[in-house]
Motif scaffolding. Structure first.
Motif, short mmCIF file in Angstrom:
data_model
loop_
_atom_site.label_atom_id
_atom_site.label_comp_id
_atom_site.label_asym_id
_atom_site.label_seq_id
_atom_site.Cartn_x
_atom_site.Cartn_y
_atom_site.Cartn_z
N LEU A 169 0.82 -1.21 0.00
CA LEU A 169 0.00 0.00 0.00
C LEU A 169 0.86 1.26 0.00
O LEU A 169 0.59 2.21 -0.74
N ILE A 170 1.89 1.25 0.82
CA ILE A 170 2.79 2.42 0.88
C ILE A 170 3.39 2.68 -0.49
O ILE A 170 3.42 3.82 -0.97
N ARG A 171 3.87 1.63 -1.15
CA ARG A 171 4.46 1.80 -2.48
C ARG A 171 3.43 2.29 -3.49
O ARG A 171 3.71 3.14 -4.33
N ALA A 172 2.22 1.73 -3.40
CA ALA A 172 1.18 2.10 -4.36
C ALA A 172 0.82 3.58 -4.25
O ALA A 172 0.75 4.30 -5.26
N TYR A 173 0.56 4.04 -3.02
CA TYR A 173 0.16 5.44 -2.84
C TYR A 173 1.33 6.39 -3.15
O TYR A 173 1.12 7.47 -3.71
N SER A 174 2.53 5.97 -2.79
CA SER A 174 3.71 6.79 -3.08
C SER A 174 3.96 6.88 -4.58
O SER A 174 4.19 7.96 -5.13
N ASN A 175 3.88 5.73 -5.27
CA ASN A 175 4.14 5.72 -6.71
C ASN A 175 3.06 6.47 -7.48
O ASN A 175 3.36 7.18 -8.46
N ALA A 176 1.82 6.33 -7.06
CA ALA A 176 0.74 7.05 -7.74
C ALA A 176 0.97 8.56 -7.66
O ALA A 176 0.77 9.29 -8.64
N THR A 177 1.44 9.01 -6.50
CA THR A 177 1.69 10.45 -6.32
C THR A 177 2.91 10.91 -7.09
O THR A 177 2.87 11.94 -7.78
#
Length: 214
Positions: free
Chosen positions: A112-120
């Motif tokens: 989740l951390i990677r997903a939200y970080s990468n999306a941003t």
């Protein structure tokens, strides 16, 4: 004191698909918390069937207002990663809302951390950043014989000519970052051995493309 005022070029959207979950990142330029609240509400209304609307924003030259929300995701896995990307890129007056449509496969805290970080981060890369700087408009008065040399110098040093007027002499208008005006004038005085005149025409804020090399 912070000399740059970096923000996103424009409001924009970027989407990631990770293990059947959709992560839709929307970025907004904002000036107040009321604007942030309004945009968040609009996204929630637009994607009313989504599972989560996680967000973060920073406001002010010194980022004195910083907010983040996980909106039901495990604590620290969504809002903070979004905020950390904004902090790393030193962006001001920017809101990012990442909407998630859950695809049925759990990603775990790290995922989740990677997903939200990468999306941003991918949203910021796609949209681009600008630096809002105070510039002084200078009128440079020279002779016709000096024009080619001045034009070459300005092009070499990445200054754009905004206007040129031809009378008995040539008047060239150039916008210069205000805190660079003294060094700019000194360089041209040396180049033309003092045979150039400068007339400030006031200041204005302009946005110039910015690339974060951190």
């Amino acid at each position: 004191m912070e000399t740059k005022f970096i923000t996103i070029t424009q409001n924009d959207q970027h989407e990631l698909d990770i293990k059947k979950s959709r992560f839709i990142a929307n970025g907004f330029r904002i000036k107040t918390e009321q604007e942030a609240t309004k945009f968040i509400a609009e996204i929630k209304s637009l994607h009313h069937k989504a599972n989560h609307h996680c967000f973060a924003y920073m406001l002010g030259v010194d980022d004195h207002i910083q907010r983040a929300s996980d909106d039901g995701e495990p604590s620290g896995t969504a809002g903070v990663p979004i905020l950390e990307v904004l902090q790393k890129n030193h962006v001001h007056n920017t809101l990012v809302v990442v909407t998630r449509y859950f695809g049925g496969i759990k990603l775990g805290a790290g995922g989740l951390i990677r997903a939200y970080s990468n999306a941003t981060s991918q949203l910021l890369e796609q949209t681009g950043l600008v630096n809002r700087v105070e510039q002084t408009l200078l009128h440079l008065t020279i002779t016709y014989a000096q024009l080619d040399q001045l034009t070459h110098w300005l092009k070499t040093h990445a200054y754009q000519i905004q206007d040129t007027k031809y009378t008995d002499q040539v008047v060239v208008a150039v916008a210069v970052t205000t805190h660079d005006v003294d060094s700019f004038q000194e360089a041209l005085k040396n180049l033309f051995r003092g045979q150039i005149a400068f007339q400030p025409q006031g200041t204005q804020y302009n946005e110039i493309p910015f690339k974060n090399d951190d």
